[in-house]
Design a protein around this motif. Structure first.
Motif, mmCIF file in Angstrom:
data_model
loop_
_atom_site.group_PDB
_atom_site.id
_atom_site.type_symbol
_atom_site.label_atom_id
_atom_site.label_comp_id
_atom_site.label_asym_id
_atom_site.label_seq_id
_atom_site.Cartn_x
_atom_site.Cartn_y
_atom_site.Cartn_z
ATOM 1 N N PHE A 127 31.963 -60.385 -15.363
ATOM 2 C CA PHE A 127 31.548 -59.993 -16.694
ATOM 3 C C PHE A 127 31.970 -61.174 -17.723
ATOM 4 O O PHE A 127 32.154 -60.981 -18.919
ATOM 5 C CB PHE A 127 32.338 -58.874 -17.045
ATOM 6 C CG PHE A 127 32.191 -57.751 -16.314
ATOM 7 C CD1 PHE A 127 30.996 -57.356 -15.706
ATOM 8 C CD2 PHE A 127 33.462 -57.216 -15.865
ATOM 9 C CE1 PHE A 127 31.121 -56.408 -14.630
ATOM 10 C CE2 PHE A 127 33.437 -55.985 -14.868
ATOM 11 C CZ PHE A 127 32.137 -55.700 -14.498
ATOM 12 N N GLY A 128 32.140 -62.573 -17.190
ATOM 13 C CA GLY A 128 32.324 -63.683 -18.083
ATOM 14 C C GLY A 128 33.949 -63.227 -18.833
ATOM 15 O O GLY A 128 34.581 -62.468 -18.246
ATOM 16 N N PRO A 176 35.443 -49.274 -15.890
ATOM 17 C CA PRO A 176 34.780 -50.113 -15.232
ATOM 18 C C PRO A 176 35.152 -51.656 -15.461
ATOM 19 O O PRO A 176 34.935 -52.507 -14.590
ATOM 20 C CB PRO A 176 33.110 -50.089 -15.883
ATOM 21 C CG PRO A 176 33.147 -48.833 -16.501
ATOM 22 C CD PRO A 176 34.630 -48.449 -16.685
ATOM 23 N N LEU A 177 35.573 -51.900 -16.773
ATOM 24 C CA LEU A 177 35.810 -53.434 -17.050
ATOM 25 C C LEU A 177 37.370 -53.701 -16.193
ATOM 26 O O LEU A 177 37.454 -54.803 -16.033
ATOM 27 C CB LEU A 177 35.933 -53.762 -18.509
ATOM 28 C CG LEU A 177 34.688 -53.716 -19.236
ATOM 29 C CD1 LEU A 177 34.869 -53.865 -20.605
ATOM 30 C CD2 LEU A 177 33.928 -54.897 -18.884
ATOM 31 N N GLU A 199 33.818 -44.747 -19.397
ATOM 32 C CA GLU A 199 32.332 -45.619 -19.387
ATOM 33 C C GLU A 199 32.563 -47.078 -19.420
ATOM 34 O O GLU A 199 31.841 -47.738 -19.082
ATOM 35 C CB GLU A 199 31.330 -44.785 -20.281
ATOM 36 C CG GLU A 199 31.009 -43.432 -19.982
ATOM 37 C CD GLU A 199 29.756 -43.418 -19.117
ATOM 38 O OE1 GLU A 199 29.138 -44.495 -19.042
ATOM 39 O OE2 GLU A 199 29.480 -42.227 -18.543
ATOM 40 N N VAL A 200 33.493 -47.432 -20.332
ATOM 41 C CA VAL A 200 33.556 -48.753 -20.803
ATOM 42 C C VAL A 200 34.980 -49.498 -20.297
ATOM 43 O O VAL A 200 34.866 -50.425 -19.446
ATOM 44 C CB VAL A 200 33.620 -48.893 -22.135
ATOM 45 C CG1 VAL A 200 33.883 -50.403 -22.703
ATOM 46 C CG2 VAL A 200 32.488 -48.196 -22.673
ATOM 47 N N HIS A 235 37.047 -53.528 -29.208
ATOM 48 C CA HIS A 235 35.990 -53.317 -29.852
ATOM 49 C C HIS A 235 34.938 -52.538 -28.757
ATOM 50 O O HIS A 235 34.079 -51.748 -29.107
ATOM 51 C CB HIS A 235 35.157 -54.334 -30.542
ATOM 52 C CG HIS A 235 35.720 -54.910 -31.518
ATOM 53 N ND1 HIS A 235 35.543 -56.233 -32.391
ATOM 54 C CD2 HIS A 235 36.646 -54.398 -32.699
ATOM 55 C CE1 HIS A 235 35.938 -56.481 -33.368
ATOM 56 N NE2 HIS A 235 37.005 -55.079 -33.508
ATOM 57 N N TYR A 236 35.090 -52.990 -27.730
ATOM 58 C CA TYR A 236 34.249 -52.151 -26.713
ATOM 59 C C TYR A 236 34.234 -50.688 -26.536
ATOM 60 O O TYR A 236 33.327 -49.889 -26.717
ATOM 61 C CB TYR A 236 34.620 -52.640 -24.974
ATOM 62 C CG TYR A 236 33.958 -53.984 -24.837
ATOM 63 C CD1 TYR A 236 32.992 -54.429 -25.043
ATOM 64 C CD2 TYR A 236 35.259 -54.879 -24.609
ATOM 65 C CE1 TYR A 236 32.554 -55.955 -24.996
ATOM 66 C CE2 TYR A 236 34.971 -56.093 -24.020
ATOM 67 C CZ TYR A 236 33.721 -56.746 -24.574
ATOM 68 O OH TYR A 236 33.187 -58.047 -24.148
ATOM 69 N N ASN A 252 39.172 -56.571 -24.900
ATOM 70 C CA ASN A 252 38.515 -56.247 -26.551
ATOM 71 C C ASN A 252 38.503 -54.843 -27.088
ATOM 72 O O ASN A 252 37.787 -54.016 -26.218
ATOM 73 C CB ASN A 252 37.333 -56.837 -26.406
ATOM 74 C CG ASN A 252 36.918 -57.036 -27.918
ATOM 75 O OD1 ASN A 252 37.232 -56.570 -28.808
ATOM 76 N ND2 ASN A 252 35.929 -57.950 -28.102
ATOM 77 N N ALA A 295 31.720 -47.601 -28.054
ATOM 78 C CA ALA A 295 31.318 -46.789 -27.418
ATOM 79 C C ALA A 295 31.629 -45.326 -28.287
ATOM 80 O O ALA A 295 30.805 -44.343 -28.246
ATOM 81 C CB ALA A 295 32.181 -46.702 -25.920
#
Lengths: 562, 345
Positions: free
Chosen positions: A270-271, A192-193, A188-189, A170-171, A168, A175
């Motif tokens: 994380f779903g 890790p994802l 940072e976003v 938007h993450y 996504n 940030a």
């Protein structure tokens, strides 16, 4: 209910018997070979050095290959997921191609690039008027690493790139609004994802590098042997079967460990929120940094993916032969002789491998593999799609063969079936059976999600409208599965056509396959042998590339191949 | 404060925003209202610096912000899907902006605590955001956007992902919190109820342009054109033609307006007949704009009955305080001073 139970039984029974007989029996034979020797004579048949040396080297080169592959693959995945540029689609398709290319083709392709008769050396010899090839890249670690990068970058691009483009957007934007610089937002976003995917992909690449056989055998020479190559050497050249068996067991254990680790990291976290449907988060490069990045990556990928393929194809049409007595002078020119020679029957030499027979054999084996693997895969996938106690018990039995290598399979077959009626029969059925076992995991992984994707309500609706069970399958399942079936057929055909590991154990002079024949040609001296190896490799390359394109074209997006 | 000037933006090669200009003043809550795909969200993204306009400028306190990177603007943006970081806890999500703004850990902790307290979610601090309900996520997202104390807060359909009951509940809460924050706010929505409930001022976006700007009362009472009236669902719109200074010709007959229209004589317009302004039965008899209708359907709406009334072959909606029979004839009238003929665009 009762009938459905017995159908489940039957669905399990067929693939189970096949696996027990053709996979677990050979595996057991390897264990027996090693341990009966142990009881008869003690462990005198080997020294620890013989085991530790190839093991350490295998791990070392796999680690190095994986790191280098990540170094190329991660920026490439970022390139494809984030940027739009002219020719993006073509380059993306090209970058996915190597995954399905036969190892012998890749090995010969790199041979024509960096080998003693390869373009690089020929050009340098011509430029500086040298009489011998200046670079000795063949039979070296860099050659192996290069081929592994070529092979596995596509896995990183496919897996990580896919996750990145489904992330996504938007993450990262959230940030950015929360005071993060573009780099901080990524670090940072997004990073890790993506970590589970990156780890999973890395372990898979490590696994493929660890079990690499054909490439190492043909590019590594005698001093660089991985476990797989050493198993082959011990079994086929030194006839030390217990030693080959012991190495196989070690290989199997390490493979199992890597697979377990891979299953662990790949568990979704994380779903599902993090990974949504594919979004268009791509844009044209805007500032100088982005433009530079895109240009450098495009050039790098073009060189990496095109140069070996192009050099194989062109080299197969060119003669470079030193005229007798005149050093440094070459007769160069265009030729189709290597191709026409393939279809000449010269059975004079004892080393002669009949290319025509090889092509015919390979095609026949591939068709049989296609039929066995797809029908067995279809039954297995249906069995696996039915939930229940039964499935949970039997699933591991089905999944183990996924980790077994072709070489171990070949060795196991050699130990188990090297007797009548298998050897005396009119047709070498063992080769397509081995190929089917190798293709089976890919077929199951293609078909299973497709089967699970059929809503049961469709079948129920058909039943309510009066369809009998068989009619339900015919009217509902079959049409929906058609695409996945075609992919499975193409997969098993292409895998069989290019399979080398198991065939190198099983194919004899009477029953050569294309890859085995290429290997024989390229191992022998002489420009004609070399040329014929290239010609056959080019033909195999074209067939495999066509298969791969077909698979990419009709494969449903989102189906995971690994 | 914030001023955007002549913003043009293309999407897939077609113009999406065609010259948008507006201002947002200190402490003002502005609602940007428009149908989906009208470019409302894109407008926010341009202000946030997540997208670049084709042309036009974004000013903050008269400083040109158009080329300023997002993270240097100090604007907050709350996404429609909230975009809570799934790999971080509730507290870590809220702390994110503070941390990256360079605040030390000692400074961040009490601020996060306060933010959690303000949304009554102290005990949720260490929960993963993936375990929150829709309403909880919404509150965390707002707290996260407000935590770094942005100069300007933008919200992109913050209630869009929630079901109806929860929306009404959270709308009150949101109204309170946004007014308490005393920040300039741009609130994007396609829901007029939300817009009316929250906004100091409405901006209506249609076909790439701002078609009307004003307080909710002004927009409601004096819609700028037929699209605004139709988008806000203000009532029946009947095609009409101005035949004299205060008379329009329509399919349901000639209708008299009290105010002289500003439109040119002979031009087409849309007559707005508000259902709640209709006089029916006895009250309608003898009025100027008197129509005879046949009741086609009666729908009970709680506080009133909604009638589907056929005049000629035009179906009109009118409100009634009592029940009526389907098929009966009915007198309807609208007082001339309640009527407007709106320009088409």
């Amino acid at each position: 209910m009762k009938r459905s139970r017995s159908l489940t039984w039957l669905l399990w029974l067929i693939p189970l018997v096949f696996l027990l007989y053709f996979f677990y029996q050979p595996l057991l034979a390897i264990f027996r070979q090693v341990f009966s020797e142990r009881f008869n004579q003690g462990w005198q048949f080997f020294s620890w050095d013989q085991v530790s040396q190839p093991l350490v080297f295998t791990l070392w080169q796999a680690l190095l290959s994986t790191l280098l592959t990540l170094l190329v693959g991660l920026p490439a995945a970022y390139l494809f997921a984030r940027f739009d540029f002219a020719g993006r689609k073509g380059l993306h398709t090209l970058s996915l191609l190597p995954f399905i290319l036969p190892t012998v083709v890749v090995a010969t392709a790199f041979n024509t690039l960096i080998g003693p008769r390869g373009w690089l050396n020929l050009i340098l010899m011509d430029l500086f008027n040298l009489s011998s090839p200046p670079i000795q890249l063949l039979n070296s670690l860099p050659a192996i690493l290069l081929a592994h990068i070529f092979y596995n970058t596509s896995i990183i691009i496919r897996m990580v790139g896919n996750s990145l483009s489904r992330l996504n957007p938007h993450y990262e934007e959230a940030a950015r609004v929360l005071n993060a610089t573009p780099w901080q937002a990524f670090k940072e976003v997004s990073l890790p994802l993506l970590m589970p995917t990156i780890l999973g992909a890395s372990l898979l690449v490590f696994l493929f590098d660890f079990t690499s056989f054909g490439v190492v055998l043909m590019l590594g020479g005698s001093q660089y042997a991985t476990l797989e190559v050493e198993i082959y050497n011990q079994a086929m050249n030194r006839f030390n079967l217990p030693m080959a068996g012991l190495l196989s067991i070690i290989q199997l254990l390490v493979t199992l460990l890597i697979t377990l680790a891979q299953n662990r990291v790949r568990k979704p976290r994380f779903g599902n929120a993090a990974l949504s449907g594919e979004r268009k988060a791509r844009h044209r490069p805007t500032d100088t940094w982005q433009k530079t990045f895109v240009v450098i990556m495009v050039i790098l990928l073009l060189v990496l993916f095109i140069s070996p393929i192009l050099s194989l194809v062109t080299r197969s049409f060119v003669t470079f032969e030193a005229a007798r007595g005149e050093r440094g002078e070459f007769q160069t020119g265009f030729t189709t002789r290597y191709y026409s020679e393939l279809f000449q029957n010269r059975s004079g030499s004892i080393f002669y491998a009949n290319p025509l027979a090889a092509i015919r054999n390979s095609l026949v084996y591939s068709v049989i593999t296609m039929v066995i693997a797809t029908s067995l895969g279809l039954i297995s996938a249906y069995a696996l799609s039915r939930s229940g106690k039964f499935t949970r018990w039997l699933e591991p039995l089905f999944m183990l063969p996924l980790g077994a290598s072709a070489v171990i399979l070949g060795l196991g077959f050699l130990l188990t079936f090297n007797k009548p009626p298998w050897t005396s029969g009119p047709f070498p059925i063992l080769i397509p059976i081995a190929h089917s076992l190798i293709a089976l995991p890919f077929v199951v992984r293609t078909l299973l999600p497709a089967i699970q994707g059929i809503p049961n309500s469709l079948r129920e609706a058909a039943r309510v409208m009066g369809a009998k069970p068989w009619e339900v399958f015919q009217e509902i399942d079959l049409p929906i599965l058609l695409r996945a079936m075609i992919v499975s057929l193409a997969f098993s055909f292409t895998i069989s056509l290019g399979e080398f590991g198991a065939s190198s154990f099983l194919a004899n002079a009477r029953t050569p396959t294309i890859p085995v024949t290429i290997f024989r040609y390229i191992s022998q001296p002489g420009a004609l042998n070399y040329g014929q190896a290239l010609a056959m490799s080019t033909l195999l390359l074209i067939t495999s590339a066509a298969g791969s394109l077909l698979i990419e074209k009709i494969r449903l997006p989102g189906e995971e191949l690994f | 404060m914030l001023r955007v000037a002549e913003i043009h933006k293309d999407y897939d090669g077609k113009p999406l925003l065609k010259g948008i200009s507006f201002e947002v003043r200190q402490g003002e809550l502005v609602c940007l209202l428009g149908s989906s795909g009208s470019g409302k969200s894109t407008m926010l993204r341009i202000i946030a610096g997540l997208e670049n306009p084709e042309s036009g400028k974004v000013y903050w306190n008269n400083e040109d912000y158009t080329q300023k990177p997002t993270h240097e603007r100090g604007f907050g943006l709350m996404f429609q899907d909230y975009a809570l970081f799934p790999h971080r806890s509730v507290a870590e999500n809220i702390a994110f902006g503070l941390r990256l703004a360079g605040h030390s850990k000692a400074e961040v902790e009490p601020l996060v605590g306060k933010a959690l307290e303000s949304i009554h979610m102290q005990e949720f601090a260490d929960r993963p955001v993936t375990e929150l309900s829709g309403g909880e996520q919404q509150r965390v997202a707002l707290a996260r956007a407000l935590a770094p104390d942005p100069h300007l807060l933008m919200l992109d359909e913050p209630l869009g992902a929630l079901d109806h009951n929860l929306r009404t509940e959270l709308l009150q809460d949101l109204r309170k919190r946004l007014h308490e924050s005393r920040k300039p706010v741009i609130y994007v929505t396609h829901d007029q109820e939300e817009a009316f409930a929250l906004a100091d001022r409405l901006l209506l976006l249609h076909d790439g342009k701002l078609v009307q700007e004003g307080t909710p009362e002004i927009v409601f009472n004096q819609p700028a054109n037929a699209w605004v009236a139709s988008f806000l669902g203000l009532g029946n719109l009947v095609p009409a033609k101005l035949i004299s200074a205060n008379i329009v010709e329509t399919k349901i007959g000639q209708i008299e307006l009290e105010n002289e229209s500003e439109l040119e004589l002979g031009s087409e317009c849309m007559l707005l007949l508000r259902p709640q302004e209709a006089l029916i039965g006895e009250a309608a008899v003898g009025m100027h704009n008197h129509l005879r209708a046949v009741v086609q359907d009666v729908i009970f709406q709680g506080e009133y009955y909604r009638l589907e009334a056929l005049v000629g072959n035009t179906l009109l909606q009118v409100h009634s305080d009592h029940d009526l029979e389907v098929g009966q004839t009915l007198d309807i009238a609208w007082s001339a001073k309640k009527l407007q003929c709106l320009p088409l665009s």
